[in-house]
Design an enzyme around this catalytic site. Structure first.
Site, PDB file in Angstrom:
ATOM      1  N   ARG A  61       0.824  -1.222   0.000  1.00  0.00           N
ATOM      2  CA  ARG A  61       0.000   0.000   0.000  1.00  0.00           C
ATOM      3  C   ARG A  61       0.851   1.264   0.000  1.00  0.00           C
ATOM      4  O   ARG A  61       0.515   2.251   0.676  1.00  0.00           O
ATOM      5  CB  ARG A  61      -0.961   0.035   1.195  1.00  0.00           C
ATOM      6  CG  ARG A  61      -1.934  -1.101   1.267  1.00  0.00           C
ATOM      7  CD  ARG A  61      -2.953  -1.133   0.109  1.00  0.00           C
ATOM      8  NE  ARG A  61      -3.677  -2.380   0.181  1.00  0.00           N
ATOM      9  CZ  ARG A  61      -3.304  -3.475  -0.514  1.00  0.00           C
ATOM     10  NH1 ARG A  61      -2.264  -3.439  -1.340  1.00  0.00           N
ATOM     11  NH2 ARG A  61      -3.987  -4.579  -0.410  1.00  0.00           N
ATOM     12  N   SER A  97      -9.971   0.677   4.570  1.00  0.00           N
ATOM     13  CA  SER A  97      -9.163   0.205   5.701  1.00  0.00           C
ATOM     14  C   SER A  97      -8.374   1.345   6.328  1.00  0.00           C
ATOM     15  O   SER A  97      -7.627   2.044   5.645  1.00  0.00           O
ATOM     16  CB  SER A  97      -8.175  -0.859   5.233  1.00  0.00           C
ATOM     17  OG  SER A  97      -8.882  -1.995   4.810  1.00  0.00           O
ATOM     18  N   GLU A 137      -3.186   3.260   7.100  1.00  0.00           N
ATOM     19  CA  GLU A 137      -3.204   3.201   5.633  1.00  0.00           C
ATOM     20  C   GLU A 137      -3.847   4.481   5.102  1.00  0.00           C
ATOM     21  O   GLU A 137      -3.412   5.029   4.101  1.00  0.00           O
ATOM     22  CB  GLU A 137      -4.005   1.968   5.179  1.00  0.00           C
ATOM     23  CG  GLU A 137      -4.072   1.823   3.671  1.00  0.00           C
ATOM     24  CD  GLU A 137      -4.711   0.509   3.239  1.00  0.00           C
ATOM     25  OE1 GLU A 137      -4.490  -0.527   3.910  1.00  0.00           O
ATOM     26  OE2 GLU A 137      -5.438   0.526   2.227  1.00  0.00           O
TER      27      GLU A 137
HETATM   28  C1  LIG Z   1     -15.245   1.341   0.742  1.00  0.00           C
HETATM   29  C2  LIG Z   1     -13.781   1.409   0.416  1.00  0.00           C
HETATM   30  C3  LIG Z   1     -13.092   0.247   0.091  1.00  0.00           C
HETATM   31  C4  LIG Z   1     -11.743   0.286  -0.199  1.00  0.00           C
HETATM   32  N1  LIG Z   1     -11.110  -0.879  -0.497  1.00  0.00           N
HETATM   33  C5  LIG Z   1      -9.795  -0.860  -0.791  1.00  0.00           C
HETATM   34  C6  LIG Z   1      -9.112  -2.068  -1.135  1.00  0.00           C
HETATM   35  O1  LIG Z   1      -9.679  -3.137  -1.192  1.00  0.00           O
HETATM   36  N2  LIG Z   1      -7.802  -1.986  -1.403  1.00  0.00           N
HETATM   37  C7  LIG Z   1      -7.109  -0.815  -1.377  1.00  0.00           C
HETATM   38  O2  LIG Z   1      -5.910  -0.806  -1.644  1.00  0.00           O
HETATM   39  N3  LIG Z   1      -7.745   0.330  -1.062  1.00  0.00           N
HETATM   40  C8  LIG Z   1      -9.053   0.349  -0.768  1.00  0.00           C
HETATM   41  N4  LIG Z   1      -9.684   1.518  -0.439  1.00  0.00           N
HETATM   42  C9  LIG Z   1      -8.900   2.763  -0.344  1.00  0.00           C
HETATM   43  C10 LIG Z   1      -8.780   3.573  -1.640  1.00  0.00           C
HETATM   44  O3  LIG Z   1      -9.889   3.381  -2.498  1.00  0.00           O
HETATM   45  C11 LIG Z   1      -7.482   3.284  -2.385  1.00  0.00           C
HETATM   46  O4  LIG Z   1      -6.350   3.567  -1.587  1.00  0.00           O
HETATM   47  C12 LIG Z   1      -7.368   4.082  -3.679  1.00  0.00           C
HETATM   48  O5  LIG Z   1      -6.239   3.660  -4.386  1.00  0.00           O
HETATM   49  C13 LIG Z   1      -7.255   5.585  -3.430  1.00  0.00           C
HETATM   50  O6  LIG Z   1      -7.455   6.233  -4.645  1.00  0.00           O
HETATM   51  P1  LIG Z   1      -8.028   7.726  -4.677  1.00  0.00           P
HETATM   52  O7  LIG Z   1      -8.043   8.156  -6.106  1.00  0.00           O
HETATM   53  O8  LIG Z   1      -9.299   7.837  -3.959  1.00  0.00           O
HETATM   54  O9  LIG Z   1      -6.872   8.502  -3.924  1.00  0.00           O
HETATM   55  P2  LIG Z   1      -7.009   9.580  -2.760  1.00  0.00           P
HETATM   56  O10 LIG Z   1      -7.670   8.989  -1.580  1.00  0.00           O
HETATM   57  O11 LIG Z   1      -7.592  10.831  -3.321  1.00  0.00           O
HETATM   58  O12 LIG Z   1      -5.470   9.799  -2.443  1.00  0.00           O
HETATM   59  C14 LIG Z   1      -4.716   8.758  -1.875  1.00  0.00           C
HETATM   60  C15 LIG Z   1      -3.235   9.077  -2.075  1.00  0.00           C
HETATM   61  O13 LIG Z   1      -2.935   9.040  -3.472  1.00  0.00           O
HETATM   62  C16 LIG Z   1      -2.413  10.285  -3.910  1.00  0.00           C
HETATM   63  N5  LIG Z   1      -2.886  10.523  -5.290  1.00  0.00           N
HETATM   64  C17 LIG Z   1      -4.171  10.537  -5.734  1.00  0.00           C
HETATM   65  N6  LIG Z   1      -4.192  10.748  -7.059  1.00  0.00           N
HETATM   66  C18 LIG Z   1      -2.902  10.885  -7.456  1.00  0.00           C
HETATM   67  C19 LIG Z   1      -2.267  11.146  -8.711  1.00  0.00           C
HETATM   68  N7  LIG Z   1      -2.953  11.316  -9.853  1.00  0.00           N
HETATM   69  N8  LIG Z   1      -0.908  11.242  -8.728  1.00  0.00           N
HETATM   70  C20 LIG Z   1      -0.174  11.090  -7.598  1.00  0.00           C
HETATM   71  N9  LIG Z   1      -0.721  10.846  -6.391  1.00  0.00           N
HETATM   72  C21 LIG Z   1      -2.076  10.736  -6.325  1.00  0.00           C
HETATM   73  C22 LIG Z   1      -2.901  11.302  -2.899  1.00  0.00           C
HETATM   74  O14 LIG Z   1      -2.048  12.420  -2.846  1.00  0.00           O
HETATM   75  C23 LIG Z   1      -2.868  10.488  -1.605  1.00  0.00           C
HETATM   76  O15 LIG Z   1      -1.572  10.464  -1.084  1.00  0.00           O
HETATM   77  C24 LIG Z   1     -11.051   1.514  -0.155  1.00  0.00           C
HETATM   78  C25 LIG Z   1     -11.735   2.693   0.151  1.00  0.00           C
HETATM   79  C26 LIG Z   1     -13.089   2.644   0.441  1.00  0.00           C
HETATM   80  C27 LIG Z   1     -13.822   3.929   0.757  1.00  0.00           C
END
Ligand SMILES: Cc1cc2nc3c(=O)[nH]c(=O)nc-3n(C[C@H](O)[C@H](O)[C@H](O)COP(=O)(O)OP(=O)(O)OC[C@H]3O[C@@H](n4cnc5c(N)ncnc54)[C@H](O)[C@@H]3O)c2cc1C
Length: 321
Positions: free
Chosen positions: A183, A232, A302
């Protein structure tokens, strides 16, 4: 030069949009938190270049001004006081998928991960099924090395196009150069993922669809969905599960202010109507403290906290919901 003036200078120069003091809560799954000092929604890589140039020409040192990249806000908690500096969220024009050869896919970094999974399904390609229920973007998935069901982004990513706001350069980097771990990746705060390429495997449509459906069903049964949480909270410690530890310490249903540990999944923390980001922060610290005391395990978060939070003073007195 303050960022209000940078916002004025950006006006009319972007294909996307920008605004000073822009509310962020509705751009996160928690739906909490204050405003971005300067919000920029680039529509193209050129917009990122323009932003970098305007910051530089305005005397704002791009390596000094805090830069936060927001994806779909599904892994973070924005401070109630908002976020200083520039918040970048790639706009809808950077949400697309396309074929590259018979087994490859390329996606804009704003693409929702489930959309990438569906793109692969339509082409009879396997490997992206695990993304079907992760509510993040491709950019966030790369940064976090999102994963589930025994797979992660690092296992299918071949390369990513990255714009570095501190050097104003854009570079294609191979997956092996991104420093992926559990992660996490080694991308720096000024590096914005703009596009990503994936290598998948040819498989029968029915088996791909079945796996995706099984993953969706499993989620619906074991997790509370994407509303008012960010997935998580803690990483799983080696050989154990964070949710199991939280549950074993009797913390399911624990509440601090409007934030509580989910009854359905102990590693998901919910924010009720009226909760603050500080409530979530304090709950996370309260739970970590109790797991440390009760199980002797140091949990690592996380989810990410963005902006300033007050040191937790409510850690020792959580209440049951
Ligand atoms: C119901 C639910 C279930 C989930 N299940 C999982 C799962 O099974 N596995 C898992 O790994 N995660 C899970 N997640 C967490 C999340 O969806 C992941 O971590 C996902 O990858 C985050 O993506 P995001 O675009 O929402 O990033 P954000 O939450 O907006 O940002 C997360 C990080 O990524 C960075 N970031 C975002 N976009 C970019 C970009 N374009 N370039 C550089 N950095 C960037 C941000 O600066 C931050 O540090 C879950 C979340 C929820 C709400």
């Amino acid at each position: 030069m303050n960022l209000d003036q940078v916002a004025t200078r950006l006006r009319g120069r972007l294909a996307g949009r920008s605004a000073a003091h822009f509310p962020l809560a509705r751009l996160t799954t928690y739906r909490l938190g204050g405003d971005a000092e300067l919000y920029v929604e680039p529509a193209t890589v050129s917009d990122l270049q323009v932003l970098g140039e305007v910051l530089r020409d305005s005397g704002v040192d791009a390596s000094g001004v805090p830069v936060t990249v927001l994806g779909r806000g599904s892994n973070l908690v924005v401070s109630d006081d908002g976020v200083e500096g520039v918040v970048i969220r790639l706009g809808p024009r950077l949400a697309w998928t396309r074929e590259t050869g018979s087994r490859g896919a390329r996606a804009g970094a704003a693409t929702p991960l489930p959309q990438l999974a569906n793109h692969a399904l339509r082409r009879g390609l396997s490997g992206a099924e695990f993304l079907v229920a992760i509510p993040g973007s491709v950019g966030g998935g790369v940064r976090m090395n999102a994963g589930a069901h025994g797979a992660d982004v690092a296992s299918i990513l071949t390369a990513a196009l990255i714009f570095d706001l501190s050097t104003l350069s854009v570079k294609e980097r191979l997956a092996g150069q991104l420093g992926f771990g559990y992660r996490c990746s080694e991308l720096s705060a000024s590096e914005v993922v703009v596009e990503a390429s994936f290598d998948l495997k040819v498989a029968a449509d029915s088996s791909i669809r079945e796996r995706m459906e099984a993953y969706r069903r499993h989620r619906a049964k074991t997790q509370p969905g994407a509303a008012q949480n960010a997935g998580s909270v803690f990483k799983n410690p080696p050989g154990d599960s964070a949710g199991r530890l939280v549950e074993a310490c009797g913390l399911q249903g624990f509440r601090v202010g409007g934030a509580s540990v989910s009854e359905l999944h102990a590693n998901f923390f919910m924010a009720a109507e009226g909760a603050s980001s500080q409530d979530v922060y304090d709950l996370v610290h309260a739970v970590a403290e109790r797991v440390r005391a009760g199980a002797g395990v140091e949990l690592e978060t996380e989810i990410r906290f963005v902006g300033r939070f007050r040191p937790s003073t409510r850690a020792s007195a959580p209440e049951h919901a």
